[in-house]
Scaffold this motif. Structure first.
Motif, mmCIF file in Angstrom:
data_model
loop_
_atom_site.group_PDB
_atom_site.id
_atom_site.type_symbol
_atom_site.label_atom_id
_atom_site.label_comp_id
_atom_site.label_asym_id
_atom_site.label_seq_id
_atom_site.Cartn_x
_atom_site.Cartn_y
_atom_site.Cartn_z
ATOM 1 N N HIS A 191 0.857 -1.184 0.000
ATOM 2 C CA HIS A 191 0.000 0.000 0.000
ATOM 3 C C HIS A 191 0.894 1.235 0.000
ATOM 4 O O HIS A 191 2.035 1.203 0.456
ATOM 5 C CB HIS A 191 -0.912 0.031 1.233
ATOM 6 N N GLY A 192 0.349 2.318 -0.527
ATOM 7 C CA GLY A 192 1.009 3.602 -0.375
ATOM 8 C C GLY A 192 2.054 3.904 -1.424
ATOM 9 O O GLY A 192 2.285 3.148 -2.370
ATOM 10 N N GLU A 193 2.708 5.049 -1.253
ATOM 11 C CA GLU A 193 3.639 5.593 -2.230
ATOM 12 C C GLU A 193 5.098 5.308 -1.911
ATOM 13 O O GLU A 193 5.978 5.656 -2.705
ATOM 14 C CB GLU A 193 3.437 7.111 -2.355
ATOM 15 N N HIS A 194 5.376 4.685 -0.757
ATOM 16 C CA HIS A 194 6.773 4.473 -0.366
ATOM 17 C C HIS A 194 7.317 3.223 -1.039
ATOM 18 O O HIS A 194 6.830 2.105 -0.801
ATOM 19 C CB HIS A 194 6.898 4.356 1.151
ATOM 20 N N PHE A 195 8.334 3.405 -1.869
ATOM 21 C CA PHE A 195 8.894 2.266 -2.597
ATOM 22 C C PHE A 195 9.487 1.247 -1.634
ATOM 23 O O PHE A 195 9.396 0.038 -1.865
ATOM 24 C CB PHE A 195 9.960 2.746 -3.592
ATOM 25 N N ALA A 196 10.092 1.717 -0.571
ATOM 26 C CA ALA A 196 10.691 0.789 0.404
ATOM 27 C C ALA A 196 9.641 -0.147 0.986
ATOM 28 O O ALA A 196 9.930 -1.323 1.252
ATOM 29 C CB ALA A 196 11.387 1.573 1.512
ATOM 30 N N ASP A 197 8.418 0.338 1.183
ATOM 31 C CA ASP A 197 7.354 -0.523 1.703
ATOM 32 C C ASP A 197 6.970 -1.585 0.682
ATOM 33 O O ASP A 197 6.691 -2.734 1.051
ATOM 34 C CB ASP A 197 6.131 0.322 2.063
ATOM 35 N N PHE A 198 6.940 -1.208 -0.592
ATOM 36 C CA PHE A 198 6.630 -2.188 -1.632
ATOM 37 C C PHE A 198 7.710 -3.265 -1.677
ATOM 38 O O PHE A 198 7.407 -4.464 -1.745
ATOM 39 C CB PHE A 198 6.506 -1.492 -2.983
ATOM 40 N N VAL A 199 8.984 -2.872 -1.636
ATOM 41 C CA VAL A 199 10.075 -3.850 -1.667
ATOM 42 C C VAL A 199 9.967 -4.786 -0.468
ATOM 43 O O VAL A 199 10.131 -6.013 -0.598
ATOM 44 C CB VAL A 199 11.444 -3.137 -1.692
ATOM 45 N N ALA A 200 9.665 -4.233 0.692
ATOM 46 C CA ALA A 200 9.554 -5.059 1.902
ATOM 47 C C ALA A 200 8.386 -6.040 1.812
ATOM 48 O O ALA A 200 8.410 -7.104 2.447
ATOM 49 C CB ALA A 200 9.391 -4.160 3.126
ATOM 50 N N SER A 201 7.369 -5.717 1.030
ATOM 51 C CA SER A 201 6.209 -6.603 0.916
ATOM 52 C C SER A 201 6.512 -7.865 0.118
ATOM 53 O O SER A 201 5.752 -8.837 0.185
ATOM 54 C CB SER A 201 5.041 -5.848 0.266
ATOM 55 N N ARG A 202 7.608 -7.838 -0.659
ATOM 56 C CA ARG A 202 8.013 -9.018 -1.445
ATOM 57 C C ARG A 202 9.494 -9.293 -1.122
ATOM 58 O O ARG A 202 10.384 -9.010 -1.907
ATOM 59 C CB ARG A 202 7.795 -8.782 -2.938
ATOM 60 N N PRO A 203 9.755 -9.860 0.052
ATOM 61 C CA PRO A 203 11.128 -9.961 0.555
ATOM 62 C C PRO A 203 11.953 -10.998 -0.209
ATOM 63 O O PRO A 203 11.407 -11.902 -0.859
ATOM 64 C CB PRO A 203 10.930 -10.393 2.011
ATOM 65 N N PRO A 204 13.271 -10.896 -0.126
ATOM 66 C CA PRO A 204 14.142 -11.858 -0.808
ATOM 67 C C PRO A 204 13.858 -13.304 -0.433
ATOM 68 O O PRO A 204 13.984 -14.204 -1.266
ATOM 69 C CB PRO A 204 15.545 -11.433 -0.370
ATOM 70 N N ARG A 205 13.457 -13.550 0.803
ATOM 71 C CA ARG A 205 13.219 -14.943 1.212
ATOM 72 C C ARG A 205 12.032 -15.548 0.468
ATOM 73 O O ARG A 205 11.928 -16.780 0.367
ATOM 74 C CB ARG A 205 13.021 -15.036 2.722
ATOM 75 N N SER A 206 11.132 -14.709 -0.081
ATOM 76 C CA SER A 206 10.032 -15.267 -0.865
ATOM 77 C C SER A 206 10.562 -15.878 -2.161
ATOM 78 O O SER A 206 10.060 -16.914 -2.619
ATOM 79 C CB SER A 206 8.993 -14.194 -1.167
ATOM 80 N N GLU A 207 11.578 -15.266 -2.738
ATOM 81 C CA GLU A 207 12.202 -15.851 -3.926
ATOM 82 C C GLU A 207 12.988 -17.100 -3.551
ATOM 83 O O GLU A 207 12.921 -18.127 -4.243
ATOM 84 C CB GLU A 207 13.118 -14.835 -4.611
ATOM 85 N N ARG A 208 13.732 -17.018 -2.457
ATOM 86 C CA ARG A 208 14.554 -18.164 -2.052
ATOM 87 C C ARG A 208 13.680 -19.394 -1.778
ATOM 88 O O ARG A 208 13.978 -20.497 -2.252
ATOM 89 C CB ARG A 208 15.371 -17.813 -0.807
ATOM 90 N N ARG A 209 12.597 -19.219 -1.045
ATOM 91 C CA ARG A 209 11.763 -20.368 -0.711
ATOM 92 C C ARG A 209 11.097 -20.952 -1.963
ATOM 93 O O ARG A 209 11.000 -22.173 -2.118
ATOM 94 C CB ARG A 209 10.698 -19.989 0.318
ATOM 95 N N ALA A 210 10.669 -20.091 -2.880
ATOM 96 C CA ALA A 210 10.037 -20.586 -4.099
ATOM 97 C C ALA A 210 11.041 -21.309 -4.984
ATOM 98 O O ALA A 210 10.736 -22.351 -5.575
ATOM 99 C CB ALA A 210 9.387 -19.431 -4.860
ATOM 100 N N VAL A 211 12.258 -20.775 -5.093
ATOM 101 C CA VAL A 211 13.297 -21.453 -5.877
ATOM 102 C C VAL A 211 13.604 -22.812 -5.261
ATOM 103 O O VAL A 211 13.791 -23.812 -5.982
ATOM 104 C CB VAL A 211 14.563 -20.573 -5.974
ATOM 105 N N ALA A 212 13.661 -22.876 -3.931
ATOM 106 C CA ALA A 212 13.898 -24.168 -3.268
ATOM 107 C C ALA A 212 12.796 -25.164 -3.613
ATOM 108 O O ALA A 212 13.074 -26.355 -3.859
ATOM 109 C CB ALA A 212 13.984 -23.969 -1.760
ATOM 110 N N ALA A 213 11.553 -24.702 -3.669
ATOM 111 C CA ALA A 213 10.443 -25.590 -4.016
ATOM 112 C C ALA A 213 10.557 -26.075 -5.457
ATOM 113 O O ALA A 213 10.269 -27.245 -5.754
ATOM 114 C CB ALA A 213 9.119 -24.866 -3.801
ATOM 115 N N VAL A 214 10.952 -25.197 -6.346
ATOM 116 C CA VAL A 214 11.144 -25.595 -7.746
ATOM 117 C C VAL A 214 12.241 -26.649 -7.852
ATOM 118 O O VAL A 214 12.100 -27.652 -8.570
ATOM 119 C CB VAL A 214 11.486 -24.362 -8.613
#
Length: 433
Positions: A191-214
């Motif tokens: 939500h909102g206009e702060h880019f840092a908040d958007f980045v925090a909403s999709r953290p690096p560990r979400s990519e890591r865990r999904a790659v591990a599942a793949v």
């Protein structure tokens, strides 16, 4: 030997490296690669110190036609590609309506594309819940593999696969699966206009865990998998280890992750929104190192435009996508040169490796027998991006006003100037039409 055209450059980028060379073209194919001024003919173009590159192969482009042609279309997307030195694009199965999830939809897609492509075009199929029985027929009809999401795609007609659905799809057909890898359980609403908040909403560990599942699913099924638009450093060691263990896995990243820094994105600047998000310099540095090490194989655009009004609002509501098919080469060369990489490196990441990924042996290389898809690239020229002059449908770009190094002077598709007429072919794996 007679040639239809000879291109001559002091900087010809061959698979063996950069060297002065003549390239002789006959019937749309490279018939000779010889020493500088070694070939003679009636039609010779001497590029001097302007580099001669193989045409780029961009395996991650959202053309969106039919159904969302107001976002982009084959005419505008392939004109932009040709202007950017891209001579082959592989179109993603979603954002078009219908999505390419069955054979009938593929026929509709091909009918929409025919006779309006300025570069060669191939198609990905889609793997979604409930279409497992369609995967083998689609593969037989010539798609280059299958795109799947592990998280919401942003469009309702292309839902994601859950872990069981992913494994079912991987086991259904021996084909390349290209995967948007983010774990939805670790992603929160932005939500909102702060880019840092958007980045925090999709953290690096979400990519890591999904790659591990793949990786786990690929180990169980033996499938060939490819991680799309990698942005998080955290997943790189997993990919490297899986490859050492024999898993058939490759990975790509995009210019926006290699060039843009999250810490420099202004609040409210939704033209920078993409998923996964642009991350900070530590992730960017790790991506460059992974490219150098060969853990990341390819650099592709993930060209994903939309009408300007869909980019309005805040980071929660704006469409997530960056349109850059015309700018990938100068973006990459500008950043790569600053980091000590060579033009040969850029060509390998954006032409040779991408062609190999999708089984196009006649693309992405200056070699005898390859298609005469070639680019005159003035590597020392500088220009400032003017988004209003870009050829994709809508003039929204995070690169507007950015000074870049490297200018595409001309592009040839099978020996003919690209961008003049819609001479592109619709491709199948192996290079056949």
């Amino acid at each position: 030997m007679n040639y239809d055209l000879i291109l001559r450059s002091h900087r010809t980028l061959t698979p063996d490296g950069e060297r002065p060379a003549d390239v002789g073209i006959r019937d749309g194919v490279i018939a000779a690669v010889a020493g500088f001024q070694a070939l003679a003919g009636d039609d010779v173009i001497d590029l001097g110190d302007c580099a001669l590159l193989p045409g780029l192969v961009d395996t991650h482009v959202h053309v969106n036609e039919p159904g969302r042609t107001q976002w982009e279309g084959f005419d505008s997307a392939t004109r932009a590609a040709a202007a950017g030195g891209v001579t082959t694009v592989i179109d993603m199965p979603l954002n078009a309506v219908p999505p390419t999830v069955d054979v009938q939809a593929l026929h509709v897609k091909r009918a929409a594309a025919v006779e309006q492509c300025f570069v060669d075009v191939g198609f990905w199929g889609g793997a979604v819940p409930g279409n497992t029985a369609q995967l083998r027929p689609l593969h037989h009809q010539g798609v280059f593999g299958f795109k799947a999401f592990l998280i919401d795609s942003g469009v309702p007609e292309f839902p994601p696969l859950d872990p069981a659905g992913l494994e079912e799809a991987l086991g259904a057909v021996d084909a390349l699966f290209v995967l948007h890898a983010e774990d939805p359980s670790l992603v929160t609403a932005a939500h909102g206009e702060h880019f840092a908040d958007f980045v925090a909403s999709r953290p690096p560990r979400s990519e890591r865990r999904a790659v591990a599942a793949v990786i786990e699913a690929a180990e169980r099924t033996g499938a060939r998998v490819h991680i799309l638009h990698l942005a998080a450093a955290d997943a790189i060691p997993l990919i490297a280890a899986a490859r050492r263990d024999g898993v058939r896995i490759t990975a790509e990243t995009c210019p926006h992750y290699l060039v843009l820094d999250a810490d420099q994105v202004p609040d409210g600047a939704t033209q920078f929104k993409c998923c996964p998000p642009i991350r900070d310099r530590s992730h960017q540095d790790a991506l460059w190192q992974a490219l150098a090490d060969g853990v990341i194989d390819c650099v592709v655009s993930d060209h994903s435009p939309c009408p300007p009004e869909l980019k309005e609002g805040d980071f929660g509501t704006a469409w997530g996508g960056i349109a850059s098919v015309q700018l990938g080469l100068p973006l990459m060369w500008t950043a790569a040169a600053e980091r000590g990489h060579t033009l040969s490196d850029v060509v390998r990441w954006m032409a040779g490796n991408t062609a190999d990924l999708v089984d196009l042996p006649g693309k992405g290389r200056i070699a005898v027998g390859a298609d005469a898809d070639l680019v005159a690239f003035d590597a020392d020229a500088e220009f400032t991006v003017d988004a209003t002059r870009l050829l994709h449908r809508h003039h929204v770009s995070p690169y507007d006003g950015q000074k870049l190094r490297g200018l595409v002077r001309d592009t040839w598709l099978r020996g003919r100037l690209a961008g003049v007429e819609p001479i592109g072919r619709l491709l199948r794996p192996g290079g056949g039409a």
